[in-house]
Scaffold this active site. Structure first.
Site, PDB file in Angstrom:
ATOM      1  CB  SER A 277      45.277  36.728  42.230  1.00 35.92           C
ATOM      2  OG  SER A 277      46.316  36.787  43.169  1.00 35.92           O
TER       3      SER A 277
ATOM      4  CG  ASP B 182      33.500  41.345  52.645  1.00 38.09           C
ATOM      5  OD1 ASP B 182      32.574  40.951  51.916  1.00 38.09           O
ATOM      6  OD2 ASP B 182      34.356  40.573  53.131  1.00 38.09           O
TER       7      ASP B 182
ATOM      8  CE  LYS C  91      47.216  32.624  42.229  1.00 36.98           C
ATOM      9  NZ  LYS C  91      47.548  33.455  43.417  1.00 36.98           N
TER      10      LYS C  91
END
Length: 455
Positions: free
Chosen positions: A298, A309, A323
């Site tokens: 999460s 990224d 998740k």
């Protein structure tokens, strides 16, 4: 009118009033009168309640039956949605604060068994000898079979000085073991730090709660204030189950200067949002290695995904939990709460990691294990293993990868997780035996050597 309809017409009418009154008392919105299918379903539901209430072998509580029916309905949506009775709602709120009264263990439900992830160092459970992997089978003499996680937590928490008895099953022991523990105040420290070597810092975040970003900033200030300038940081998110979305965004923002951090997309426009980084007054430009594993979920995956990224950090370890959904908790009447999923989240490059996880740039297992030993990623329960889990969906508006130019750049055998050290004071000697931490340090030192060579 058929005979059975005449027979049950009046009781059903009365029962409908009772059902809608109870639903209203916990804050559920009114249903549309034009929804015929809904009313047909409610008619069947009322017939079932009526028959059970009048004919079941033992007396039943209609309100209790209705609550369980709602819990079953919400629980069938996905593993993270549930109706929270007042006690559970209160426990959820405590989990994001600074401390509570209890015995000091991190627990989970594993294959239907209440299992200890780790005792927290220095707490009553730790001093009594509770170990990671212990299965709690009774609390104060009551079986934990079919007990919900929040119920078990509620029973073990309580005022400082009061005792609680737990019975555990431990692998290798022939008989269950009984412990009587005296509760104490258990601090929830989400951030801990130390210097691995001069110029190389280590920060562990165990969960994301209300004060996590502030504690992280303080830790960075302390590490950066040393005699040797900071040359690199190991950010440990292993076994971090997540927490508050806004804290995950703010923690990511500490290390990013601009660009998207995370996007969430739900069925409703109000549940679709973009969270972007802002320039920092104090920049932290040194290289970072982020550690993750199958217990990173999460909010911790949001941080790892954003830094990966944007090429701001190297991600090292094993694939995370997966998740990739966002929950909200709505307050209902009479102290109830409704926790339900409203959106999926997407990393800056448009990845939905729901049921997939963050794949590390460099895969390094926690322990060096024999070839015939099951790999960590195959041992640990993941989101994709949970019943009714959501699938990942592409986010067409976020399909272009991040451009660096545009967006700124267990046991000894290995069968059991070694997480005990992550919930207590940091131990430099312990970290020096941690395979993943030492690999991360090697990468940072190698980067520094290359930078000096090029310079």
């Amino acid at each position: 009118m058929p005979r059975y309809t005449k027979r049950f017409a009046k009781p059903c009418l009365i029962l409908f009033v009772m059902i809608f009154s109870w639903l209203g008392s916990v804050g559920f919105p009114e249903l549309s009168a034009g929804d015929e299918e809904t009313y047909k379903g409610l008619k069947i539901f009322s017939d079932v309640i009526d028959l059970i209430e009048k004919n079941y072998v033992d007396p039943v509580d209609s309100k209790d039956l209705i609550q369980k029916a709602i819990q079953g309905m919400v629980g069938s949506l996905d593993p993270h949605s549930q109706l929270l009775p007042p006690e559970a709602f209160e426990e959820l709120q405590i989990d994001t604060r600074g401390e509570f009264g209890g015995i000091g263990i991190v627990i989970t439900m594993q294959k239907g068994l209440l299992t200890v992830i780790s005792p927290i160092e220095g707490t009553p459970a730790y001093k009594a000898g509770i170990r990671a992997g212990d299965v709690i089978i009774k609390v104060d003499g009551e079986s934990t079979k079919d007990m919900m996680l929040w119920e078990a937590v509620k029973k073990m928490r309580g005022p400082k000085g009061e005792s609680v008895a737990i019975t555990i099953f431990r692998e290798g022991e022939a008989n269950p073991m009984d412990f009587t523990l005296v509760r104490d105040i258990i601090p929830i420290e989400s951030v801990r730090h130390l210097a691995l070597q001069p110029g190389f810092g280590y920060i562990r975040i165990t969960n994301f709660q209300e004060n996590t970003t502030g504690d992280l900033t303080a830790a960075l200030t302390d590490l950066e204030g040393g005699k040797t300038p900071m040359k690199g940081l190991v950010l440990d998110l292993r076994d971090n189950p997540g927490g508050l979305l806004n804290e995950a965004v703010d923690v990511s923002d500490v290390f990013l200067e601009k660009g998207n951090i995370v996007s969430i997309k739900g069925r409703l426009e109000k549940h679709t949002k973009n969270f972007d980084a802002k320039p920092n007054r104090n920049r932290h430009d040194y290289p970072i290695v982020v550690l993750i594993n199958g217990g990173s979920a999460s909010a911790s995956e949001i941080v790892a995904g954003a830094l990966q990224d944007h090429h701001r950090a190297v991600i090292l370890g094993t694939t995370s939990f997966g998740k990739g959904s966002v929950q909200t908790v709505e307050s209902l009447r009479d102290g109830y709460g409704l926790k339900f999923t409203i959106a999926r989240y997407y990393t800056p490059s448009g990845r939905s990691i729901q049921a997939q996880g963050i794949v590390p740039d460099i895969e390094v297992r926690e322990r060096l294990i024999a070839e015939d030993t099951l790999a960590e990623s195959e041992r640990m329960l993941k989101e994709r293993d949970l019943k009714n889990h959501l699938d990942a969906e592409p986010f067409p508006d976020m399909s272009v990868p991040v451009s660096p130019e545009k967006d700124a750049k267990e046991k000894e055998s290995g069968k059991e997780q070694s997480t005990e050290s992550r919930y207590g004071p940091l131990d430099l000697k312990g970290l020096q035996t941690d395979n993943q931490v030492m690999r991360a340090l090697e990468i940072l030192k190698g980067y520094q050597i290359l930078a000096e060579t090029r310079g």
